[in-house]
Scaffold this motif. Structure first.
Motif, PDB file in Angstrom:
ATOM      1  N   ASP A   3       0.835  -1.212   0.000  1.00  0.00           N
ATOM      2  CA  ASP A   3       0.000   0.000   0.000  1.00  0.00           C
ATOM      3  C   ASP A   3       0.864   1.254   0.000  1.00  0.00           C
ATOM      4  N   ALA A   4       1.944   1.228   0.775  1.00  0.00           N
ATOM      5  CA  ALA A   4       2.849   2.378   0.835  1.00  0.00           C
ATOM      6  C   ALA A   4       3.471   2.640  -0.539  1.00  0.00           C
ATOM      7  N   GLN A   5       3.851   1.572  -1.232  1.00  0.00           N
ATOM      8  CA  GLN A   5       4.405   1.745  -2.574  1.00  0.00           C
ATOM      9  C   GLN A   5       3.371   2.331  -3.534  1.00  0.00           C
ATOM     10  N   GLY A   6       2.102   2.052  -3.251  1.00  0.00           N
ATOM     11  CA  GLY A   6       1.021   2.583  -4.080  1.00  0.00           C
ATOM     12  C   GLY A   6       0.670   4.028  -3.757  1.00  0.00           C
ATOM     13  N   LEU A  44      15.482   2.795   8.743  1.00  0.00           N
ATOM     14  CA  LEU A  44      14.230   3.369   8.250  1.00  0.00           C
ATOM     15  C   LEU A  44      14.488   4.342   7.096  1.00  0.00           C
ATOM     16  N   LEU A  45      15.567   5.092   7.188  1.00  0.00           N
ATOM     17  CA  LEU A  45      15.935   5.992   6.092  1.00  0.00           C
ATOM     18  C   LEU A  45      16.287   5.192   4.844  1.00  0.00           C
ATOM     19  N   SER A  46      17.018   4.114   5.027  1.00  0.00           N
ATOM     20  CA  SER A  46      17.366   3.258   3.895  1.00  0.00           C
ATOM     21  C   SER A  46      16.120   2.630   3.277  1.00  0.00           C
ATOM     22  N   LEU A  47      15.174   2.220   4.124  1.00  0.00           N
ATOM     23  CA  LEU A  47      13.907   1.687   3.610  1.00  0.00           C
ATOM     24  C   LEU A  47      13.236   2.738   2.732  1.00  0.00           C
ATOM     25  N   HIS A  48      13.238   3.976   3.206  1.00  0.00           N
ATOM     26  CA  HIS A  48      12.615   5.059   2.442  1.00  0.00           C
ATOM     27  C   HIS A  48      13.314   5.250   1.085  1.00  0.00           C
ATOM     28  N   GLU A  49      14.631   5.227   1.112  1.00  0.00           N
ATOM     29  CA  GLU A  49      15.395   5.436  -0.124  1.00  0.00           C
ATOM     30  C   GLU A  49      15.317   4.253  -1.083  1.00  0.00           C
ATOM     31  N   ARG A  51      12.755   1.853  -1.118  1.00  0.00           N
ATOM     32  CA  ARG A  51      11.428   1.228  -1.148  1.00  0.00           C
ATOM     33  C   ARG A  51      11.001   0.825  -2.556  1.00  0.00           C
ATOM     34  N   HIS A  52      11.504   1.505  -3.562  1.00  0.00           N
ATOM     35  CA  HIS A  52      11.150   1.161  -4.938  1.00  0.00           C
ATOM     36  C   HIS A  52      11.740  -0.183  -5.371  1.00  0.00           C
ATOM     37  N   THR A  53      12.754  -0.692  -4.624  1.00  0.00           N
ATOM     38  CA  THR A  53      13.372  -1.965  -4.998  1.00  0.00           C
ATOM     39  C   THR A  53      12.637  -3.168  -4.413  1.00  0.00           C
ATOM     40  N   TYR A  54      11.699  -2.911  -3.497  1.00  0.00           N
ATOM     41  CA  TYR A  54      10.939  -4.020  -2.906  1.00  0.00           C
ATOM     42  C   TYR A  54       9.964  -4.581  -3.935  1.00  0.00           C
ATOM     43  N   ASP A  55       9.985  -5.905  -4.076  1.00  0.00           N
ATOM     44  CA  ASP A  55       9.074  -6.602  -4.982  1.00  0.00           C
ATOM     45  C   ASP A  55       7.801  -6.946  -4.215  1.00  0.00           C
ATOM     46  N   PRO A  56       6.659  -6.357  -4.578  1.00  0.00           N
ATOM     47  CA  PRO A  56       5.422  -6.604  -3.838  1.00  0.00           C
ATOM     48  C   PRO A  56       4.970  -8.069  -3.858  1.00  0.00           C
ATOM     49  N   TRP A  63      13.067  -9.039   3.301  1.00  0.00           N
ATOM     50  CA  TRP A  63      13.612  -7.871   2.606  1.00  0.00           C
ATOM     51  C   TRP A  63      14.094  -6.832   3.615  1.00  0.00           C
ATOM     52  N   ILE A  64      13.258  -6.483   4.597  1.00  0.00           N
ATOM     53  CA  ILE A  64      13.656  -5.461   5.572  1.00  0.00           C
ATOM     54  C   ILE A  64      14.752  -5.997   6.487  1.00  0.00           C
ATOM     55  N   ALA A  65      14.727  -7.295   6.770  1.00  0.00           N
ATOM     56  CA  ALA A  65      15.786  -7.883   7.591  1.00  0.00           C
ATOM     57  C   ALA A  65      17.133  -7.804   6.877  1.00  0.00           C
ATOM     58  N   ALA A  66      17.130  -7.983   5.566  1.00  0.00           N
ATOM     59  CA  ALA A  66      18.368  -7.851   4.801  1.00  0.00           C
ATOM     60  C   ALA A  66      18.867  -6.411   4.837  1.00  0.00           C
ATOM     61  N   VAL A  67      17.954  -5.458   4.741  1.00  0.00           N
ATOM     62  CA  VAL A  67      18.337  -4.041   4.835  1.00  0.00           C
ATOM     63  C   VAL A  67      18.961  -3.773   6.202  1.00  0.00           C
TER      64      VAL A  67
END
Length: 170
Positions: A3-6, A44-49, A51-56, A63-67
């Motif tokens: 939803d956030a990506q949307g 959290l900043l890295s997630l923000h930067e 976020r476009h690389t996350y595959d829905p 994914w977030i654990a790897a970050v």
């Protein structure tokens, strides 16, 4: 995250708020001191930067654990701190990670060692064999097995950015 990506700002805010406790717990189990909050914010900043690389279509927690893991490794390398990380098949399960992700990380690290060192470390640290059992099953001298494991663990520590750490052999 989908939803956030949307573009759903409310979902994005809820995601960030819900991740904060998990990230705090993740980093507190690995580090001591006040740097935990900084790592949470950097993640959290890295997630923000990124976020476009996350595959829905993929699971979000691995994914977030790897970050988070990459942020921790970067931090440890930069700070020159000692961090002890167990090489086991269940690495990360308490953090919501899959066994496959942990297995992949261990496999990638061990593949960077000479084959014999990787085999001995795997036999001892993952399969739970003693040095004597490894020596008997491989036909090697127990001292040679112990030295090989010690050197291999030192190489693994260098690969993940751990400096001057005492490696204990069993």
């Amino acid at each position: 995250m989908r939803d956030a990506q949307g573009g759903d700002a409310r979902a994005y805010r809820a995601l960030l708020l819900s991740l904060r406790p998990w990230l705090l717990s993740y980093f507190k189990r690995r580090l001591r001191g006040g740097d935990v909050e900084d790592l949470v914010q950097m993640t959290l900043l890295s997630l923000h930067e990124k976020r476009h690389t996350y595959d829905p279509q993929a699971a979000f927690m691995p994914w977030i654990a790897a970050v988070a893991r990459h942020k921790l490794i970067d931090y440890v390398r930069k700070a020159g701190r000692r961090v002890h990380i167990e090489l086991t098949e269940d690495l990360g399960l308490a953090d919501g990670l899959s066994t496959e992700l942990a297995h992949r990380d261990v496999t990638v690290l061990l593949a960077q060692l000479p084959a014999e060192q990787a085999r001995f470390i795997s036999l001892q640290r993952i399969e739970g064999l003693t040095t004597d059992e490894i020596a008997t099953s491989t036909g090697k001298n127990p001292s040679a097995v112990k030295v090989s494991i010690h050197r291999g663990l030192k190489k693994l520590q260098a690969l993940v950015g751990v400096k001057n750490s005492g490696v204990a052999d069993e």
